[in-house]
Motif scaffolding. Structure first.
Motif, mmCIF file in Angstrom:
data_model
loop_
_atom_site.group_PDB
_atom_site.id
_atom_site.type_symbol
_atom_site.label_atom_id
_atom_site.label_comp_id
_atom_site.label_asym_id
_atom_site.label_seq_id
_atom_site.Cartn_x
_atom_site.Cartn_y
_atom_site.Cartn_z
ATOM 1 N N CYS A 193 36.371 46.327 47.266
ATOM 2 C CA CYS A 193 36.825 46.156 45.879
ATOM 3 C C CYS A 193 35.702 46.414 44.885
ATOM 4 O O CYS A 193 34.518 46.437 45.240
ATOM 5 C CB CYS A 193 37.399 44.761 45.687
ATOM 6 N N ASP A 194 36.080 46.582 43.625
ATOM 7 C CA ASP A 194 35.115 46.715 42.535
ATOM 8 C C ASP A 194 35.259 45.531 41.590
ATOM 9 O O ASP A 194 36.056 44.607 41.827
ATOM 10 C CB ASP A 194 35.318 48.040 41.791
ATOM 11 N N THR A 195 34.490 45.518 40.503
ATOM 12 C CA THR A 195 34.505 44.383 39.563
ATOM 13 C C THR A 195 35.862 44.229 38.895
ATOM 14 O O THR A 195 36.302 43.112 38.617
ATOM 15 C CB THR A 195 33.425 44.576 38.491
ATOM 16 N N ILE A 196 36.556 45.323 38.615
ATOM 17 C CA ILE A 196 37.864 45.243 37.947
ATOM 18 C C ILE A 196 38.866 44.510 38.823
ATOM 19 O O ILE A 196 39.630 43.657 38.355
ATOM 20 C CB ILE A 196 38.378 46.652 37.603
ATOM 21 N N ALA A 197 38.866 44.821 40.124
ATOM 22 C CA ALA A 197 39.790 44.143 41.041
ATOM 23 C C ALA A 197 39.456 42.664 41.143
ATOM 24 O O ALA A 197 40.349 41.808 41.150
ATOM 25 C CB ALA A 197 39.726 44.800 42.417
ATOM 26 N N LEU A 198 38.160 42.339 41.205
ATOM 27 C CA LEU A 198 37.764 40.931 41.298
ATOM 28 C C LEU A 198 38.129 40.168 40.031
ATOM 29 O O LEU A 198 38.532 39.008 40.086
ATOM 30 C CB LEU A 198 36.259 40.831 41.555
ATOM 31 N N MET A 199 38.004 40.797 38.878
ATOM 32 C CA MET A 199 38.316 40.124 37.609
ATOM 33 C C MET A 199 39.807 39.886 37.431
ATOM 34 O O MET A 199 40.216 39.126 36.550
ATOM 35 C CB MET A 199 37.776 40.960 36.442
ATOM 36 N N SER A 200 40.621 40.521 38.249
ATOM 37 C CA SER A 200 42.063 40.268 38.173
ATOM 38 C C SER A 200 42.440 38.945 38.842
ATOM 39 O O SER A 200 43.576 38.486 38.716
ATOM 40 C CB SER A 200 42.839 41.410 38.823
ATOM 41 N N LEU A 201 41.480 38.337 39.542
ATOM 42 C CA LEU A 201 41.725 37.058 40.201
ATOM 43 C C LEU A 201 41.455 35.916 39.234
ATOM 44 O O LEU A 201 40.570 36.007 38.371
ATOM 45 C CB LEU A 201 40.811 36.915 41.435
ATOM 46 N N LYS A 202 42.206 34.850 39.379
ATOM 47 C CA LYS A 202 42.025 33.678 38.527
ATOM 48 C C LYS A 202 40.633 33.084 38.720
ATOM 49 O O LYS A 202 40.180 32.892 39.848
ATOM 50 C CB LYS A 202 43.070 32.612 38.858
ATOM 51 N N GLY A 203 39.969 32.805 37.605
ATOM 52 C CA GLY A 203 38.665 32.144 37.656
ATOM 53 C C GLY A 203 37.497 33.076 37.848
ATOM 54 O O GLY A 203 36.348 32.627 37.888
ATOM 55 N N ILE A 204 37.751 34.390 37.993
ATOM 56 C CA ILE A 204 36.670 35.353 38.195
ATOM 57 C C ILE A 204 36.497 36.174 36.924
ATOM 58 O O ILE A 204 37.417 36.890 36.504
ATOM 59 C CB ILE A 204 36.954 36.295 39.384
ATOM 60 N N GLY A 205 35.311 36.058 36.325
ATOM 61 C CA GLY A 205 35.018 36.822 35.120
ATOM 62 C C GLY A 205 34.051 37.953 35.403
ATOM 63 O O GLY A 205 33.767 38.294 36.555
ATOM 64 N N THR A 206 33.514 38.537 34.335
ATOM 65 C CA THR A 206 32.617 39.688 34.468
ATOM 66 C C THR A 206 31.354 39.330 35.240
ATOM 67 O O THR A 206 30.963 40.027 36.189
ATOM 68 C CB THR A 206 32.238 40.215 33.073
ATOM 69 N N GLU A 226 35.538 33.091 53.797
ATOM 70 C CA GLU A 226 34.869 31.822 53.485
ATOM 71 C C GLU A 226 33.441 32.035 52.982
ATOM 72 O O GLU A 226 32.876 31.154 52.330
ATOM 73 C CB GLU A 226 34.853 30.919 54.718
ATOM 74 N N GLN A 227 32.870 33.199 53.271
ATOM 75 C CA GLN A 227 31.517 33.491 52.794
ATOM 76 C C GLN A 227 31.461 33.555 51.275
ATOM 77 O O GLN A 227 30.390 33.440 50.679
ATOM 78 C CB GLN A 227 31.020 34.807 53.398
ATOM 79 N N LEU A 228 32.613 33.724 50.657
ATOM 80 C CA LEU A 228 32.659 33.791 49.193
ATOM 81 C C LEU A 228 32.198 32.468 48.571
ATOM 82 O O LEU A 228 31.697 32.443 47.442
ATOM 83 C CB LEU A 228 34.080 34.123 48.735
ATOM 84 N N LYS A 229 32.332 31.374 49.300
ATOM 85 C CA LYS A 229 31.895 30.071 48.795
ATOM 86 C C LYS A 229 30.379 30.014 48.611
ATOM 87 O O LYS A 229 29.871 29.156 47.884
ATOM 88 C CB LYS A 229 32.318 28.963 49.760
ATOM 89 N N GLU A 230 29.652 30.923 49.297
ATOM 90 C CA GLU A 230 28.199 30.911 49.216
ATOM 91 C C GLU A 230 27.673 31.545 47.936
ATOM 92 O O GLU A 230 26.492 31.406 47.608
ATOM 93 C CB GLU A 230 27.623 31.657 50.429
ATOM 94 N N VAL A 231 28.539 32.229 47.201
ATOM 95 C CA VAL A 231 28.143 32.872 45.956
ATOM 96 C C VAL A 231 28.012 31.808 44.862
ATOM 97 O O VAL A 231 28.919 30.988 44.668
ATOM 98 C CB VAL A 231 29.162 33.949 45.539
ATOM 99 N N TYR A 232 26.895 31.824 44.178
ATOM 100 C CA TYR A 232 26.671 30.855 43.106
ATOM 101 C C TYR A 232 27.705 31.051 41.999
ATOM 102 O O TYR A 232 27.873 32.159 41.480
ATOM 103 C CB TYR A 232 25.264 31.029 42.529
ATOM 104 N N GLY A 233 28.410 30.010 41.671
ATOM 105 C CA GLY A 233 29.432 30.071 40.626
ATOM 106 C C GLY A 233 30.842 30.021 41.165
ATOM 107 O O GLY A 233 31.789 29.757 40.406
ATOM 108 N N VAL A 234 31.010 30.287 42.452
ATOM 109 C CA VAL A 234 32.345 30.177 43.059
ATOM 110 C C VAL A 234 32.518 28.730 43.524
ATOM 111 O O VAL A 234 32.060 28.341 44.598
ATOM 112 C CB VAL A 234 32.513 31.156 44.236
ATOM 113 N N ILE A 242 41.899 31.584 44.644
ATOM 114 C CA ILE A 242 41.922 33.010 44.998
ATOM 115 C C ILE A 242 42.000 33.271 46.500
ATOM 116 O O ILE A 242 42.188 34.425 46.907
ATOM 117 C CB ILE A 242 40.674 33.725 44.432
ATOM 118 N N LYS A 243 41.871 32.257 47.329
ATOM 119 C CA LYS A 243 41.790 32.478 48.780
ATOM 120 C C LYS A 243 43.018 33.171 49.355
ATOM 121 O O LYS A 243 42.926 33.880 50.369
ATOM 122 C CB LYS A 243 41.538 31.164 49.511
ATOM 123 N N ASP A 244 44.180 32.967 48.726
ATOM 124 C CA ASP A 244 45.406 33.584 49.237
ATOM 125 C C ASP A 244 45.569 35.027 48.781
ATOM 126 O O ASP A 244 46.548 35.688 49.165
ATOM 127 C CB ASP A 244 46.626 32.767 48.799
#
Length: 322
Positions: A193-206, A226-234, A242-244
């Protein structure tokens, strides 16, 4: 003596006149006594009856027996009821029970508890029936059936809910993430995915979308969502939202590290290994030879099982076909 008696002698005409006058006096006396007896007989009892009737007339104006009346207020209310047919004066029909309320679509029973009469409530309901809405407290004051005294009593308890502005949900443009709510088949692959696809998810900004992609590059790619939890800010709350709607399917794109050729400095840049761990791994390799598989890492003795399990998907060994 005889001379004196001559003054009291009346002739025939005078005698007739005297008797006529005497009869008239007697008749008027009788009439006066009868009239006086009818008007003034037993004045104390008469006043008591007047007061009793006045008291009952006053108390009959209220429908509930337990309310305490002020005598002056009772007479004022009765006088107002006779002279002013305005329903705003009819405020003493039921017990008053004040509570916070939204006047829009408030039930008849609730209005009664607030102290309004049926006439006053009918005015309000007619206003609502014609499409009227209470947007703020002043709109309540404009209802003619609510006088200034009643409004002053109700005003502190009026709590009108703010109406949401903007187009209705039926006509508004759909948000980007709406399609992921309605169609779970269109999941976002974290590795492609790219940033545009990620920003379409709830709670994900630029900023957070860029941070996710940066972390993916440093890792070499995601192999579990589950590795997404390791990102600072998630945060856990964001992840639950967004997990679903995310997945990891392109495992072939994960960048592998040839553990038998990498130096300690480069190995220490991986998020799952500290510079100290990387140095120990390289030193052990130099001392004991190349690693054959991930189980050789347990021989180092300083790496935890969790650290080994996390780094394993990113390693490749000599003679390993992965």
């Amino acid at each position: 003596m005889k001379r004196l008696l001559t003054y009291f002698k009346f002739n025939k005409t005078e005698q007739n006149g005297f008797f006529v006058i005497l009869v008239i006096i007697i008749v008027f006396s009788i009439i006066y006594s009868l009239v006086s007896r009818e008007d003034k007989s037993d004045p104390i009892a008469h006043q008591a009856r007047v007061f009793e009737q006045s008291f009952h007339d006053s108390t009959d104006a209220a429908d509930y027996p337990n309310k305490k009346f002020n005598v002056a207020d009772v007479h004022l209310e009765k006088r107002g009821a006779r002279s002013d047919p305005d329903p705003s004066t009819d405020n003493n029909v039921v017990d008053t029970k004040l509570f916070y309320f939204d006047p829009n679509n408030l039930s008849v029973e609730a209005w009664r508890e607030l102290g309004l009469s049926d006439k006053q409530i009918a005015v309000i309901k007619n206003y609502e029936k014609k499409g009227g809405r209470f947007k703020d407290k002043n709109d309540v004051r404009k209802i003619y059936s609510i006088n200034a005294k009643l409004y002053k009593k109700l005003e502190p308890y009026i709590a009108i809910k703010a109406e949401t502005a903007g187009p209705s949900t039926a006509t508004k443009a759909p948000l980007l993430y709406d399609k992921f709510e309605t169609n779970h088949a269109e999941l976002i692959d974290l590795n492609t995915c790219d940033t545009i696809a990620l920003m379409s998810l709830k709670g994900i900004g630029t900023i957070l979308s860029k941070r996710i992609l940066k972390y993916k590059e440093v890792l070499g790619g995601f192999y579990r969502i589950e590795q997404l939890k390791e990102v600072y800010g998630v945060t856990p709350e964001t992840y639950d939202l967004i997990k679903d709607y995310i997945m990891v399917s392109n495992l072939e794109g994960i960048k592998k590290i040839n553990i038998n050729h990498i130096d300690a400095n480069s190995l220490g840049k991986h998020p799952y290994l500290s510079p100290k761990d990387a140095k120990l791994i390289v030193n052990y390799r130099d001392q004991h030879g190349n690693y054959a598989n991930i189980e050789d890492f347990t021989k180092i003795g300083t790496l935890s099982d969790l650290a080994i399990a996390k780094i394993a998907p990113y390693l490749i060994f000599e003679n390993d076909s992965r």
